[in-house]
Design an enzyme around this catalytic site. Structure first.
Site, PDB file in Angstrom:
ATOM      1  CE1 TYR A 106     -41.082 -34.436 -20.977  1.00  0.00           C
ATOM      2  CE2 TYR A 106     -43.038 -33.808 -22.214  1.00  0.00           C
ATOM      3  CZ  TYR A 106     -41.938 -33.457 -21.454  1.00  0.00           C
ATOM      4  OH  TYR A 106     -41.696 -32.142 -21.169  1.00  0.00           O
TER       5      TYR A 106
ATOM      6  CB  SER B 269     -45.274 -30.664 -20.348  1.00  0.00           C
ATOM      7  OG  SER B 269     -45.400 -30.669 -21.754  1.00  0.00           O
TER       8      SER B 269
END
Length: 681
Positions: free
Chosen positions: A571, A558
């Site tokens: 996350y 990400s």
């Protein structure tokens, strides 16, 4: 032309072909051919013209459609006999078939076309049924055929398919008392005045041959059971098969990359347990369709069923050297200056007593079909040994078919393989979003795909969409559970025959600041994305290393791995660890030719399971926009002002795995439309 526009006889031909092709004891995938003769008005002259519709080269009876038929005008086809120069020149006749084409001619006519076009009967069928082929390959074949049918079914000694064989069958068909012929070392040809009569005759001959074999067979055609070759219990057998598969695939890929298929049917396991195994394996297969798919004989792994892998690998190295030397000598014994080059000397079939059969091919379908052909060969050997002895055609004749220039020409007509043909890709989180787009794109470029997801029902829908068992399979996988991952990887290897590409895409998010993030939230996200990538890669690496074919691991990380976004502590930290894992694994796996890379997407909202699961609403609230406008919001903060879609990420996976970046490893690729704050430094 739709099926309803076809002449009635052609519609009957297709229906009859499908009936034959649905039963592997009648004919194999791609084997056999059928035909019909019909009379239609010529578009050019308006006069009636007799046409021959016959299954084209490379087609399959079970799936035959009108476009798979060659269409010839019979009168000019018969006239070709006037220029036939004899058996030494019969191959040149194939080049003349197009001169008899009707219109565009349809599919390419096969070498068996004369066996259809020269016979006067309206409907002709050529099949490779196990029962009849057993008689065709029996040492006493002519006498057995005479005993069974008393002349109603003739015997034709082995002859390669072509004009000469077509002539011979045509002469037999002129006798009204003869309804078919057993072709020595080959199969069955039969005919009828109507489609119904042709089908009835073919199936009756097949059934009568099967009943004859059952009635006359000795009790144990393959000899007694050998105690140390008895099959393992199913669970142990499949676990051992998965353990052996990487080593066997490495051996089968010694000449070119191959994909495998595993078969542990009762037919196979019984054959492997019998005392005549070595004797019959050495004789090889006989029917041309068999050894073209399986090579002239299999390899047998002759080690104890529980031998350590180190011992297995050592023995496989010896067996491969022996097999390659033997195959090269076979080629040298029979090759002429005009023969095609040797196509590879590695085995296509590996038999492992107590475990099963491993068949190999350029893709999974080819591997599966090769296995099906060897099952047919086992059935043929059993039938022949039961009433006589198995007597395949000579080695020289096998070579003449295997390295026939006409077969070489057929191979050259095949479409060029796609970039990922022969590769098996495992995509976690493959039922939605980035995973789904990636699975679809890898499949489009030739890969067979394992759709791994917590939601098995959705995975199965995707697998069906992508073509089903030969092209895509679904497995349920909880990436955080090592036992579940190991079971899913085992299933993937057993069902698609290997593993080449691993895409670690599974993930979820529960946003929160330091204050809001619970220890459970932290552990759960690390369990899926960081631990999950580790667990999946660890299980897959055992397969990749064992195969010795290199491979690719791609972590879908990400932008958050390098960008400190708000309220996303767990996350983003998990993604950062997943991204650094790319570098660590690249250095460790590189010596095995395994590339490890990562992708840093951002703002992939459309189709995303993560965003649909509540994160979209949370992010929209954080940024003060409506949830439906979140993708546009992400796009506006980028350099390119373009929304990032799942397909963009899938394209990056493709570039990393299709050879475009063949010497790239340890790389993290941003797919974020240009988030300046996340530029890698």
């Amino acid at each position: 032309m739709s099926d309803t526009d076809l002449p009635e006889g052609v519609r009957e031909l297709l229906a009859r072909s499908h009936r034959y092709g649905s039963d592997p004891t009648v004919t194999n995938y791609g084997g056999g051919n059928t035909s019909v003769k019909v009379t239609v008005p010529s578009p050019a002259t308006g006069k009636d013209v007799e046409l021959v519709y016959v299954k084209g080269s490379g087609g399959d009876l079970g799936t035959l459609r009108a476009e798979g038929l060659a269409v010839l005008q019979r009168e000019p086809f018969l006239a070709l006999d006037d220029v036939y120069r004899g058996v030494e020149h019969e191959d040149e006749m194939v080049g003349l078939f197009p001169h008899a084409a009707f219109g565009t001619g349809g599919a390419t006519p096969s070498i068996d076309t004369p066996m259809h076009g020269l016979v006067d009967c309206p409907h002709v069928d050529h099949l490779h049924p196990d029962s009849v082929t057993a008689l065709a390959c029996a040492a006493d074949g002519p006498a057995l055929v005479q005993e069974l049918w008393g002349g109603a079914v003739a015997w034709v000694p082995w002859k390669r398919p072509g004009w000469e064989l077509g002539r011979q069958v045509s002469q037999l068909a002129q006798d009204p008392t003869v309804i078919g012929a057993v072709l020595g070392g080959h199969g069955l040809t039969s005919w009828g005045a109507t489609s119904a009569e042709a089908q009835e005759r073919a199936l009756r001959i097949i059934d009568e041959a099967a009943e004859f074999l059952a009635r006359r067979s000795v009790p144990e055609p393959f000899g007694a059971v050998v105690a140390d070759r008895v099959a393992l219990p199913e669970a142990q057998r499949r676990a051992r098969a998965a353990e052996l598969f990487p080593s066997l695939r490495r051996v089968a890929s010694a000449s070119s990359r191959q994909v495998g298929h595993f078969t542990d049917s009762d037919v196979v396991l019984d054959f492997l347990s019998r005392e005549k195994l070595a004797e019959l394996v050495a004789l090889g297969t006989s029917c041309p369709d068999h050894f073209l798919r399986t090579k002239i004989r299999p390899m047998v792994l002759d080690v104890p069923v529980d031998a350590p892998l180190a011992d297995v690998d050592a023995r496989l190295a010896e067996l491969l050297a022996e097999y390659q030397a033997e195959y090269s000598a076979y080629y040298s014994r029979h090759a002429t200056p005009g023969s095609p080059a040797m196509r590879g000397s590695a085995p296509a079939i590996v038999l492992v007593p107590g475990v099963g059969m491993f068949s190999f091919g350029a893709d999974h379908q080819t591997a599966r079909v090769a296995g099906e052909y060897y099952v047919n060969a086992i059935n043929v050997m059993r039938g022949a040994e039961g009433v006589s002895s198995y007597a395949p055609i000579s080695e020289a004749e096998k070579f003449a078919v295997e390295y026939w220039q006409l077969e070489e020409d057929k191979l050259k007509r095949r479409p060029k393989p796609k970039a990922l043909s022969g590769r098996v890709a495992l995509v976690t989180g493959g039922a939605s979003g980035i995973g789904l787009a990636t699975a679809r794109l890898l499949h489009e470029h030739g890969a067979d795909v394992v759709i791994a997801d917590l939601d098995l029902a959705k995975s199965q829908e995707v697998a069906t969409e992508l073509g089903g068992p030969d092209r895509a399979v679904a497995v349920r996988m909880d990436v955080s559970d090592p036992a579940a991952v190991a079971a899913a990887v085992q299933e993937a290897v057993l069902r698609l025959g290997g593993l080449d590409i691993v895409v670690n895409n599974a993930g979820f998010v529960k946003p929160g600041s330091l204050e809001d993030t619970t220890l459970g939230d932290w552990d759960a996200q690390f369990a899926v994305m960081t631990r999950g990538s580790f667990v999946v890669t660890q299980a897959a690496a055992r397969v990749l290393r064992g195969q010795g074919l290199g491979g690719d691991v791609v972590n879908i990380c990400s932008k958050n791995a390098v960008f400190a976004g708000p309220n996303n502590l767990a996350y983003s930290s998990a993604k950062a660890a997943q991204a650094h894992m790319v570098r660590l694994l690249a250095t460790e796996l590189g010596e095995d030719g395994i590339r490890v890379n990562g992708i840093n997407p951002d703002g992939v909202v459309r189709g995303s399971g993560i965003f649909a699961g509540g994160w979209g609403a949370s992010r929209a609230k954080t940024y003060g926009v409506e949830e439906e406008d979140l993708g546009k919001y992400y796009a506006q903060r980028t350099v390119l002002k373009e929304e990032v879609l799942p397909e963009h990420v899938a394209g990056a996976v493709l570039a990393l795995t299709n050879g475009t970046l063949a010497v790239t490893t340890g790389l993290l690729i941003p797919v974020d439309s240009g988030v300046a704050a996340a530029f890698l430094r």
